[in-house]
Write a protein that holds these residues in place. Structure first.
Motif, PDB file in Angstrom:
ATOM      1  N   LEU A  73      55.395  59.541  12.955  1.00 33.07           N
ATOM      2  CA  LEU A  73      55.274  60.726  12.117  1.00 33.07           C
ATOM      3  C   LEU A  73      56.060  61.880  12.722  1.00 33.07           C
ATOM      4  N   GLN A  74      56.788  62.619  11.866  1.00 33.52           N
ATOM      5  CA  GLN A  74      57.512  63.793  12.356  1.00 33.52           C
ATOM      6  C   GLN A  74      57.753  64.783  11.222  1.00 33.52           C
ATOM      7  N   TYR A  75      57.845  66.063  11.598  1.00 31.41           N
ATOM      8  CA  TYR A  75      58.145  67.130  10.645  1.00 31.41           C
ATOM      9  C   TYR A  75      59.641  67.406  10.635  1.00 31.41           C
ATOM     10  N   ASP A  76      60.138  67.864   9.471  1.00 31.09           N
ATOM     11  CA  ASP A  76      61.491  68.416   9.455  1.00 31.09           C
ATOM     12  C   ASP A  76      61.396  69.941   9.584  1.00 31.09           C
ATOM     13  N   ASP A  77      62.498  70.624   9.458  1.00 34.54           N
ATOM     14  CA  ASP A  77      62.508  72.078   9.650  1.00 34.54           C
ATOM     15  C   ASP A  77      61.709  72.812   8.591  1.00 34.54           C
ATOM     16  N   ASN A  78      61.496  72.167   7.430  1.00 30.73           N
ATOM     17  CA  ASN A  78      60.731  72.793   6.343  1.00 30.73           C
ATOM     18  C   ASN A  78      59.267  72.368   6.336  1.00 30.73           C
ATOM     19  N   LYS A  79      58.831  71.754   7.429  1.00 28.56           N
ATOM     20  CA  LYS A  79      57.455  71.307   7.592  1.00 28.56           C
ATOM     21  C   LYS A  79      57.064  70.189   6.618  1.00 28.56           C
ATOM     22  N   ASN A  80      58.062  69.446   6.140  1.00 27.85           N
ATOM     23  CA  ASN A  80      57.771  68.221   5.394  1.00 27.85           C
ATOM     24  C   ASN A  80      57.469  67.119   6.399  1.00 27.85           C
ATOM     25  N   LEU A  81      56.437  66.344   6.119  1.00 28.68           N
ATOM     26  CA  LEU A  81      56.068  65.249   7.007  1.00 28.68           C
ATOM     27  C   LEU A  81      56.765  63.970   6.563  1.00 28.68           C
ATOM     28  N   PHE A  82      57.477  63.334   7.491  1.00 30.50           N
ATOM     29  CA  PHE A  82      58.125  62.061   7.217  1.00 30.50           C
ATOM     30  C   PHE A  82      57.440  60.977   8.044  1.00 30.50           C
ATOM     31  N   ALA A  83      57.219  59.815   7.419  1.00 27.53           N
ATOM     32  CA  ALA A  83      56.588  58.689   8.118  1.00 27.53           C
ATOM     33  C   ALA A  83      57.513  57.482   8.055  1.00 27.53           C
ATOM     34  N   SER A  84      57.527  56.729   9.130  1.00 24.58           N
ATOM     35  CA  SER A  84      58.287  55.484   9.171  1.00 24.58           C
ATOM     36  C   SER A  84      57.461  54.451   9.934  1.00 24.58           C
ATOM     37  N   ALA A  85      57.769  53.180   9.730  1.00 22.94           N
ATOM     38  CA  ALA A  85      57.040  52.106  10.412  1.00 22.94           C
ATOM     39  C   ALA A  85      58.043  51.102  10.960  1.00 22.94           C
ATOM     40  N   VAL A  86      57.898  50.752  12.218  1.00 24.52           N
ATOM     41  CA  VAL A  86      58.844  49.839  12.850  1.00 24.52           C
ATOM     42  C   VAL A  86      58.635  48.403  12.390  1.00 24.52           C
ATOM     43  N   GLU A  87      57.514  48.133  11.743  1.00 23.85           N
ATOM     44  CA  GLU A  87      57.216  46.811  11.195  1.00 23.85           C
ATOM     45  C   GLU A  87      56.135  46.978  10.136  1.00 23.85           C
ATOM     46  N   PRO A  88      55.812  45.931   9.368  1.00 23.01           N
ATOM     47  CA  PRO A  88      54.758  46.072   8.359  1.00 23.01           C
ATOM     48  C   PRO A  88      53.434  46.512   8.980  1.00 23.01           C
ATOM     49  N   PHE A  89      52.680  47.318   8.221  1.00 21.54           N
ATOM     50  CA  PHE A  89      51.336  47.659   8.662  1.00 21.54           C
ATOM     51  C   PHE A  89      50.334  47.249   7.590  1.00 21.54           C
ATOM     52  N   TYR A  90      49.056  47.270   7.957  1.00 18.22           N
ATOM     53  CA  TYR A  90      48.023  46.687   7.097  1.00 18.22           C
ATOM     54  C   TYR A  90      46.924  47.702   6.811  1.00 18.22           C
ATOM     55  N   VAL A  91      46.522  47.739   5.547  1.00 20.79           N
ATOM     56  CA  VAL A  91      45.405  48.581   5.125  1.00 20.79           C
ATOM     57  C   VAL A  91      44.288  47.671   4.631  1.00 20.79           C
ATOM     58  N   GLN A  92      43.111  47.811   5.211  1.00 19.62           N
ATOM     59  CA  GLN A  92      41.952  47.041   4.743  1.00 19.62           C
ATOM     60  C   GLN A  92      41.104  47.934   3.861  1.00 19.62           C
ATOM     61  N   ASN A  93      40.942  47.523   2.614  1.00 15.85           N
ATOM     62  CA  ASN A  93      40.153  48.278   1.648  1.00 15.85           C
ATOM     63  C   ASN A  93      38.814  47.580   1.469  1.00 15.85           C
ATOM     64  N   ASP A  94      37.786  48.097   2.156  1.00 19.73           N
ATOM     65  CA  ASP A  94      36.453  47.488   2.088  1.00 19.73           C
ATOM     66  C   ASP A  94      35.697  47.873   0.824  1.00 19.73           C
ATOM     67  N   ALA A  95      36.262  48.761   0.023  1.00 14.42           N
ATOM     68  CA  ALA A  95      35.638  49.116  -1.257  1.00 14.42           C
ATOM     69  C   ALA A  95      36.021  48.134  -2.352  1.00 14.42           C
ATOM     70  N   LEU A  96      37.273  47.628  -2.293  1.00 17.51           N
ATOM     71  CA  LEU A  96      37.764  46.722  -3.334  1.00 17.51           C
ATOM     72  C   LEU A  96      37.921  45.281  -2.843  1.00 17.51           C
ATOM     73  N   GLY A  97      37.844  45.080  -1.517  1.00 10.84           N
ATOM     74  CA  GLY A  97      37.938  43.724  -0.988  1.00 10.84           C
ATOM     75  C   GLY A  97      39.347  43.193  -0.896  1.00 10.84           C
TER      76      GLY A  97
END
Length: 361
Positions: free
Chosen positions: A149-173
């Motif tokens: 995660l990093q900001y640019d000069d206008n305080k916009n947040l940019f995100a990047s991932a070096v590989e796939p990541f996983y989200v577990q949703n325990d509400a929907l299974g």
């Protein structure tokens, strides 16, 4: 002889039945040296349809015939992912060869100390990615260490991932595999380009399975896809949607008003279904079309602090940069020409995200 004939007859029925249910995509994944890539991921974006390549780099992916179009994603760690838009062609073999280009993976340095503003960045990223629904608190990112995660000069947040990541949703299974190509957030709006693959979790008991099915129905009912399904089946009123056109491309209301008042000002225009929707019976394609922005009210969801006093409901804006959007009766996007959603649908996030092949049983 009778047994043999019966067996052949049954095999023919099974083969014919299988052909009616699925269409197939086959292919091979190779690297820059023309060598096969084993265990490469091959999946239809935003669905639960996935396979992997064998030792020779070959794959076969079956897609239900009810799905007319997919965006095929091919990926492997250390290589640049590929996408291919593929339309169903029954009776025609579709075979592809994908050549992956290697990329340099930056070294991951793990430190006990986080930057001072990391917590704020992470909260902003999570809120934008997972959304603001009641289900968001039941979602967690399983491998956050791969996200930068990093900001640019206008305080916009940019995100990047070096590989796939996983989200577990325990509400929907669901466990969602995410490949993120681009992510930007300024605190109120976010933009992203992500590929998703959905994997059903195994419920621990019948009660959890019941809760997941119930929550999935809730998530689907309030989704943009359900809006498209309602259009295609001519049941907007039954499904509690009401649609207006507007005389502006983008507008955010900051003070209270009413729909009636905006109609008088000619900012909002009452419309009928044929003003923004057309069904091509020849191709069986459904088309959403408008030169203006659509304002959609979800009439069964009340807004705590409504902007429109005479319509105190959740609402969303639909903007079509190229004026059209083509979809199937089941809400599958066939010819996505770009689409911008603001308001309710833009704030929902991954916490209510369902695979595009989800069907209410």
């Amino acid at each position: 002889m009778k047994k043999l004939l019966l067996l052949i007859y049954l095999l023919n029925i099974q083969s014919s039945f299988s052909q009616k249910l699925f269409w197939e995509i086959t292919g091979k994944v190779i690297d820059e040296k023309q060598k096969p890539v084993e265990f490469a991921n091959v999946f239809a974006n935003n669905t639960s349809f996935r396979t992997t390549t064998d030792s020779n780099g070959n794959f076969k992916l079956q897609i239900p015939n009810t799905v007319p179009y997919i965006e095929l994603v091919v990926s492997f760690v250390g290589f640049q992912g590929l996408r291919e838009n593929i339309t169903q062609q029954l009776g025609t073999e579709q075979n592809f060869t994908f050549s992956l280009k290697s990329i340099a993976i930056p070294e991951v340095t793990i430190t006990a100390k986080q930057p001072k503003d990391f917590k704020r960045k992470w909260q902003l990223f999570q809120a934008a990615l997972l959304g603001q629904s009641d289900f968001a608190r039941e979602c967690k990112i399983l491998n956050p260490d791969v996200i930068r995660l990093q900001y640019d000069d206008n305080k916009n947040l940019f995100a990047s991932a070096v590989e796939p990541f996983y989200v577990q949703n325990d509400a929907l299974g669901y466990k969602i595999t995410i490949q993120m190509s681009y992510f930007k957030c300024n605190g109120s709006e976010s933009e992203s380009i992500i590929d998703q693959f959905f994997e059903k979790l195994v419920p621990k008991d019948a009660e959890q399975e019941f809760i997941w099915n119930k929550n999935r129905k809730i998530a689907f009912k309030r989704s943009f896809r359900n809006f498209l399904v309602s259009l295609a089946n001519n049941r907007l009123k039954k499904d509690k949607f009401e649609v207006f056109q507007t005389n502006f491309k983008e507008k955010t209301y900051t003070s209270n008003t009413s729909v009636d008042e905006e109609i008088v000002k000619k900012n909002i225009i009452p419309c009928k279904l044929s003003d923004f929707y057309f069904h091509d019976k020849r191709t069986d394609e459904h088309n959403l079309f408008t030169n203006n922005q659509l304002l959609v009210f979800l009439m069964d969801r009340e807004e705590e602090n409504p902007i429109f006093s005479d319509y105190p409901y959740k609402n969303a804006m639909v903007i079509l940069p190229h004026n059209t959007l083509t979809f199937s009766k089941g809400g599958w996007l066939i010819k996505p020409n770009g689409m911008i959603l603001t308001g309710f649908w833009a704030n929902e996030g991954l916490s209510v995200s369902l695979p595009a092949d989800f069907i209410i049983e």
